[in-house]
Design a protein around this motif. Structure first.
Motif, PDB file in Angstrom:
ATOM      1  N   VAL A 145      31.694  -8.328   7.902  1.00  0.00           N
ATOM      2  CA  VAL A 145      32.523  -8.094   9.099  1.00  0.00           C
ATOM      3  C   VAL A 145      32.692  -9.336   9.958  1.00  0.00           C
ATOM      4  N   ASP A 146      32.036 -10.449   9.617  1.00  0.00           N
ATOM      5  CA  ASP A 146      32.243 -11.678  10.404  1.00  0.00           C
ATOM      6  C   ASP A 146      32.358 -12.904   9.503  1.00  0.00           C
ATOM      7  N   PRO A 147      33.456 -12.949   8.707  1.00  0.00           N
ATOM      8  CA  PRO A 147      33.610 -14.084   7.794  1.00  0.00           C
ATOM      9  C   PRO A 147      33.707 -15.424   8.515  1.00  0.00           C
ATOM     10  N   ARG A 181      25.370 -19.435  15.358  1.00  0.00           N
ATOM     11  CA  ARG A 181      26.014 -20.758  15.485  1.00  0.00           C
ATOM     12  C   ARG A 181      26.364 -21.088  16.938  1.00  0.00           C
ATOM     13  N   ASP A 182      27.644 -21.297  17.262  1.00  0.00           N
ATOM     14  CA  ASP A 182      27.986 -21.718  18.620  1.00  0.00           C
ATOM     15  C   ASP A 182      28.367 -20.568  19.534  1.00  0.00           C
ATOM     16  N   ALA A 183      28.157 -19.329  19.077  1.00  0.00           N
ATOM     17  CA  ALA A 183      28.447 -18.167  19.929  1.00  0.00           C
ATOM     18  C   ALA A 183      27.149 -17.674  20.557  1.00  0.00           C
ATOM     19  N   MET A 184      27.257 -17.055  21.748  1.00  0.00           N
ATOM     20  CA  MET A 184      26.099 -16.347  22.309  1.00  0.00           C
ATOM     21  C   MET A 184      25.725 -15.250  21.334  1.00  0.00           C
ATOM     22  N   GLY A 185      26.727 -14.558  20.825  1.00  0.00           N
ATOM     23  CA  GLY A 185      26.516 -13.699  19.677  1.00  0.00           C
ATOM     24  C   GLY A 185      26.492 -12.205  19.900  1.00  0.00           C
ATOM     25  N   ALA A 186      26.549 -11.753  21.164  1.00  0.00           N
ATOM     26  CA  ALA A 186      26.383 -10.306  21.400  1.00  0.00           C
ATOM     27  C   ALA A 186      27.455  -9.484  20.680  1.00  0.00           C
ATOM     28  N   ASN A 187      28.711  -9.900  20.804  1.00  0.00           N
ATOM     29  CA  ASN A 187      29.768  -9.116  20.148  1.00  0.00           C
ATOM     30  C   ASN A 187      29.613  -9.169  18.638  1.00  0.00           C
ATOM     31  N   ALA A 188      29.321 -10.357  18.128  1.00  0.00           N
ATOM     32  CA  ALA A 188      29.177 -10.522  16.685  1.00  0.00           C
ATOM     33  C   ALA A 188      28.027  -9.653  16.155  1.00  0.00           C
ATOM     34  N   VAL A 189      26.888  -9.719  16.847  1.00  0.00           N
ATOM     35  CA  VAL A 189      25.701  -8.977  16.394  1.00  0.00           C
ATOM     36  C   VAL A 189      25.906  -7.465  16.546  1.00  0.00           C
ATOM     37  N   SER A 214      19.333  -7.667  20.987  1.00  0.00           N
ATOM     38  CA  SER A 214      18.186  -7.786  21.900  1.00  0.00           C
ATOM     39  C   SER A 214      18.343  -9.059  22.711  1.00  0.00           C
ATOM     40  N   ASN A 215      18.117  -8.944  24.021  1.00  0.00           N
ATOM     41  CA  ASN A 215      18.159 -10.137  24.866  1.00  0.00           C
ATOM     42  C   ASN A 215      16.823 -10.880  24.903  1.00  0.00           C
ATOM     43  N   LEU A 216      15.824 -10.308  24.248  1.00  0.00           N
ATOM     44  CA  LEU A 216      14.556 -11.052  24.105  1.00  0.00           C
ATOM     45  C   LEU A 216      14.747 -11.985  22.900  1.00  0.00           C
ATOM     46  N   ASN A 276      28.706 -18.750  30.801  1.00  0.00           N
ATOM     47  CA  ASN A 276      27.811 -17.930  29.974  1.00  0.00           C
ATOM     48  C   ASN A 276      27.289 -16.730  30.759  1.00  0.00           C
ATOM     49  N   ASP A 277      26.567 -15.864  30.059  1.00  0.00           N
ATOM     50  CA  ASP A 277      26.145 -14.565  30.594  1.00  0.00           C
ATOM     51  C   ASP A 277      24.798 -14.734  31.327  1.00  0.00           C
ATOM     52  N   THR A 278      24.869 -14.776  32.671  1.00  0.00           N
ATOM     53  CA  THR A 278      23.655 -15.019  33.468  1.00  0.00           C
ATOM     54  C   THR A 278      22.622 -13.896  33.300  1.00  0.00           C
ATOM     55  N   VAL A 322      31.604 -20.858  22.331  1.00  0.00           N
ATOM     56  CA  VAL A 322      32.809 -20.090  21.965  1.00  0.00           C
ATOM     57  C   VAL A 322      32.539 -18.653  22.397  1.00  0.00           C
ATOM     58  N   GLY A 323      33.566 -17.873  22.558  1.00  0.00           N
ATOM     59  CA  GLY A 323      33.385 -16.460  22.885  1.00  0.00           C
ATOM     60  C   GLY A 323      33.104 -16.237  24.351  1.00  0.00           C
ATOM     61  N   GLY A 324      33.190 -14.977  24.778  1.00  0.00           N
ATOM     62  CA  GLY A 324      32.972 -14.618  26.180  1.00  0.00           C
ATOM     63  C   GLY A 324      33.861 -15.446  27.087  1.00  0.00           C
TER      64      GLY A 324
HETATM   65  N1  NDP Z   1      23.239  -7.437  25.780  1.00  0.00           N
HETATM   66  C1  NDP Z   1      24.096  -8.446  25.892  1.00  0.00           C
HETATM   67  O1  NDP Z   1      23.701  -9.568  26.152  1.00  0.00           O
HETATM   68  C2  NDP Z   1      25.557  -8.189  25.703  1.00  0.00           C
HETATM   69  C3  NDP Z   1      26.467  -9.200  25.958  1.00  0.00           C
HETATM   70  N2  NDP Z   1      27.813  -9.045  25.726  1.00  0.00           N
HETATM   71  C4  NDP Z   1      28.808 -10.099  25.950  1.00  0.00           C
HETATM   72  O2  NDP Z   1      29.166 -10.646  24.669  1.00  0.00           O
HETATM   73  C5  NDP Z   1      29.840 -11.891  24.845  1.00  0.00           C
HETATM   74  C6  NDP Z   1      29.350 -12.891  23.819  1.00  0.00           C
HETATM   75  O3  NDP Z   1      29.545 -12.397  22.528  1.00  0.00           O
HETATM   76  P1  NDP Z   1      29.929 -13.381  21.332  1.00  0.00           P
HETATM   77  O4  NDP Z   1      29.660 -12.673  20.053  1.00  0.00           O
HETATM   78  O5  NDP Z   1      29.276 -14.706  21.536  1.00  0.00           O
HETATM   79  O6  NDP Z   1      31.483 -13.585  21.600  1.00  0.00           O
HETATM   80  P2  NDP Z   1      32.769 -13.470  20.717  1.00  0.00           P
HETATM   81  O7  NDP Z   1      32.764 -12.286  19.829  1.00  0.00           O
HETATM   82  O8  NDP Z   1      33.900 -13.629  21.674  1.00  0.00           O
HETATM   83  O9  NDP Z   1      32.660 -14.812  19.859  1.00  0.00           O
HETATM   84  C7  NDP Z   1      31.930 -14.882  18.707  1.00  0.00           C
HETATM   85  C8  NDP Z   1      32.880 -15.031  17.526  1.00  0.00           C
HETATM   86  O10 NDP Z   1      33.567 -16.280  17.607  1.00  0.00           O
HETATM   87  C9  NDP Z   1      33.924 -16.700  16.309  1.00  0.00           C
HETATM   88  N3  NDP Z   1      33.608 -18.139  16.160  1.00  0.00           N
HETATM   89  C10 NDP Z   1      34.532 -19.148  16.090  1.00  0.00           C
HETATM   90  N4  NDP Z   1      33.915 -20.339  16.002  1.00  0.00           N
HETATM   91  C11 NDP Z   1      32.587 -20.110  15.990  1.00  0.00           C
HETATM   92  C12 NDP Z   1      31.431 -20.955  15.933  1.00  0.00           C
HETATM   93  N5  NDP Z   1      31.517 -22.294  15.829  1.00  0.00           N
HETATM   94  N6  NDP Z   1      30.216 -20.379  15.995  1.00  0.00           N
HETATM   95  C13 NDP Z   1      30.082 -19.058  16.125  1.00  0.00           C
HETATM   96  N7  NDP Z   1      31.127 -18.203  16.170  1.00  0.00           N
HETATM   97  C14 NDP Z   1      32.391 -18.710  16.103  1.00  0.00           C
HETATM   98  C15 NDP Z   1      33.162 -15.820  15.329  1.00  0.00           C
HETATM   99  O11 NDP Z   1      33.982 -14.977  14.564  1.00  0.00           O
HETATM  100  P3  NDP Z   1      35.381 -14.227  14.884  1.00  0.00           P
HETATM  101  O12 NDP Z   1      36.393 -15.274  15.189  1.00  0.00           O
HETATM  102  O13 NDP Z   1      35.653 -13.506  13.624  1.00  0.00           O
HETATM  103  O14 NDP Z   1      35.150 -13.271  16.024  1.00  0.00           O
HETATM  104  C16 NDP Z   1      32.177 -15.046  16.206  1.00  0.00           C
HETATM  105  O15 NDP Z   1      31.904 -13.770  15.774  1.00  0.00           O
HETATM  106  C17 NDP Z   1      29.526 -12.321  26.254  1.00  0.00           C
HETATM  107  O16 NDP Z   1      30.686 -12.115  27.049  1.00  0.00           O
HETATM  108  C18 NDP Z   1      28.423 -11.349  26.707  1.00  0.00           C
HETATM  109  O17 NDP Z   1      28.448 -11.172  28.108  1.00  0.00           O
HETATM  110  C19 NDP Z   1      28.297  -7.886  25.181  1.00  0.00           C
HETATM  111  C20 NDP Z   1      27.449  -6.839  24.926  1.00  0.00           C
HETATM  112  C21 NDP Z   1      26.026  -6.887  25.204  1.00  0.00           C
END
Ligand code: NDP
Ligand code: HMG
Length: 423
Positions: A145-147, A181-189, A214-216, A276-278, A322-324
């Motif tokens: 789901v996250d190529p 990688r360079d994302a905080m990752g919440a949406n991806a995870v 998990s935020n831990l 970023n997400d404080t 990237v993201g958020g």
């Molecule tokens: N408990 C928590 O902390 C929670 C936080 N959040 C929020 O989630 C947001 C962050 O989620 P996040 O997953 O980072 O954001 P995004 O989903 O916006 O960005 C991540 C996506 O960016 C794409 N991407 C492009 N270039 C890169 C790279 N170099 N490295 C990594 N990914 C890359 C990836 O695939 P693709 O292009 O396919 O998307 C990846 O899945 C924040 O706004 C946060 O506030 C949300 C829910 C809960």
């Protein structure tokens, strides 16, 4: 008619109409409404897409901490914060750290945990083994789901599973270990966790409830170290005093909470400045501070063989580039450019160095002259403004209060009256 907060369809109105409704509801003056509606660098349509029910912005001062030398490279640190003396303190500490080469940093990698709660399993320990045996399938489903993330070298890299007792019987908690990688990752995870949920139900015979990051972030640790020469910080006594200040936090959680608040002064300010997400950062830091079961300081201070002060920090920092809002907020993007960081891990490591600097500056002040001179000197201008001072009178009132060591609202009012009459 009584005013009510029950406003169905509020979200469908344009921002200006929402603001007008709130203005009427709260009896705001034209000036008060204008402070909300003036969106500065952000276009109303931009902020309207970032969060819900937008009526305007809450601007926070942005400063830049100077003097930071990290891994032999110079950095200017953008900090968004409403509290005076924080940026001055960071710059002050970084200046002292430079003498011995500045900060050196490292990190564990941008790895997060996604949790899946599986309930109602008769044989949770056996189910745990089933899950671990199917690890490759689970990782494959998650990565499908996250190529994009996988293309950048990230993705689900491992699966862990733990049995936990709850008041309603044992649950199985499955962890997806995801390199973001360079994302905080919440949406991806979270997407990965939701994707594998049904498969885990099939494997275990249980029912899946929560699927969430998990935020831990104990697999996303940032580390920084600095040596502060005894000469630059005020001598042997100051080294000893700072170590004693640290030991206070080590044995007393009431002190440790404030010690860590000081660290987060710096870290949260950079978190906000970079979009970023404080909340994620604060939750992770404080959870990690108590991971042993006792709430501990996030920094450690020791004396080197030569008698200098050595400070270290280890803190989880789930920040992205990237993201958020990091990608959609123009000011955040400009701030990342000022920092010049190229990866999320580099950003996290820089933030750890800022946290250490911030803590060192506060401890040095606390353990020697006390926090109030430096802090109140800078805070005095806020007190003067609050008392009604404008223009030149702000600095005049502030300076007089500092001279008298009476940085108080009542004194500010008295001084303002005196100076206004004298004009
Ligand atoms: N408990 C928590 O902390 C929670 C936080 N959040 C929020 O989630 C947001 C962050 O989620 P996040 O997953 O980072 O954001 P995004 O989903 O916006 O960005 C991540 C996506 O960016 C794409 N991407 C492009 N270039 C890169 C790279 N170099 N490295 C990594 N990914 C890359 C990836 O695939 P693709 O292009 O396919 O998307 C990846 O899945 C924040 O706004 C946060 O506030 C949300 C829910 C809960
Ligand atoms: C406030 C200082 C820096 C003054 O410190 P000072 O000794 O008066 O400063 P200085 O004149 O010697 O200057 C040293 C450097 O500090 C910086 N600096 C100096 N002044 C300024 C200024 N006005 N604006 C911007 N930067 C300033 C600047 O980089 C300067 O270098 P220079 O430019 O001269 O080469 C010092 O007293 C200090 O570091 N204090 C600590 C303040 C602090 O930690 N504040 C945080 C808020 S309090 C809190 O919330 C946390 C806490 C305290 O509770 C945490 C805890 O309990 O652990």
């Amino acid at each position: 008619m009584d005013k009510t907060s029950k406003i169905s369809g509020f979200y469908k109105l344009p921002p200006q109409e929402r603001l007008n409704a709130v203005k009427q509801y709260a009896g705001l003056s034209d000036d008060e409404a204008a402070t909300l509606g003036n969106t500065g660098a952000l276009k109303p349509e931009q902020i309207d897409r970032m969060v819900e029910n937008v009526i305007g912005v809450m601007p926070v001062p942005m400063g830049v901490a100077v003097n930071f030398l990290i891994n032999g490279r110079d950095y200017l640190i953008p900090m968004a914060i409403e509290e005076p003396s924080v940026i001055a303190a960071a710059s002050n500490a970084a200046k002292m750290a430079r003498e011995k080469g500045g900060f050196t940093t490292s990190s564990t990698g941008p790895v997060m945990r996604g949790l899946i709660q599986v309930t109602g399993i008769k044989d949770p320990y056996s189910a745990r083994f089933s899950v671990l045996s199917a690890k490759n399938n689970i990782m494959e489903m998650a990565n499908a789901v996250d190529p994009v993330l996988v293309k950048f070298g990230g993705g689900c890299k491992d699966v862990e599973a733990y049995v936990k007792d709850t008041p309603h019987g044992p649950i199985l908690v499955v962890h997806l270990i995801v390199d973001c990688r360079d994302a905080m990752g919440a949406n991806a995870v979270n997407t990965m966790a939701e994707t594998v949920g049904p498969y885990l139900e099939k494997l275990t015979g249980g029912k899946v409830y929560l699927r969430i990051i998990s935020n831990l972030a104990d697999k996303r640790l940032m580390r920084a170290r600095a040596v502060f020469s005894k000469e630059s910080i005020g001598g042997d006594d100051v080294v000893d005093a700072i170590i004693k200040a640290y030991e206070f936090a080590l044995v007393d959680p009431y002190r440790a909470a404030t010690h860590n608040k000081g660290i987060m002064n710096g870290i949260s300010a950079v978190t906000l400045a970079t979009g970023n997400d404080t909340r994620a950062i604060e939750a992770g830091a404080h959870a990690y501070a108590s991971i042993t079961g006792t709430y501990l300081p996030l920094t450690i201070y020791e004396k080197s063989a030569g008698g200098d002060l050595v400070g270290t920090i280890e803190v989880p920092l789930a920040v992205g580039l990237v993201g958020g809002a990091t990608a959609s907020h123009p000011t955040a993007k400009a701030n990342v450019k000022i920092l010049g960081v190229k990866t999320a891990s580099e950003l996290g490591e820089v933030m750890a160095a800022v946290g250490l600097a911030q803590n060192f500056a506060a401890l040095r002040a606390l353990a020697t002259e006390g926090i109030q001179r430096g802090h109140m000197q800078l805070h005095s201008r806020n007190v003067a403004i609050h008392a009604g001072a404008t223009g030149d009178l702000i600095d005049k009132v502030a300076e007089a209060m500092v001279r008298e060591k009476k940085v108080r609202a009542d004194r500010a009012k008295e001084l303002l009256e005196q100076f206004t009459k004298a004009h």
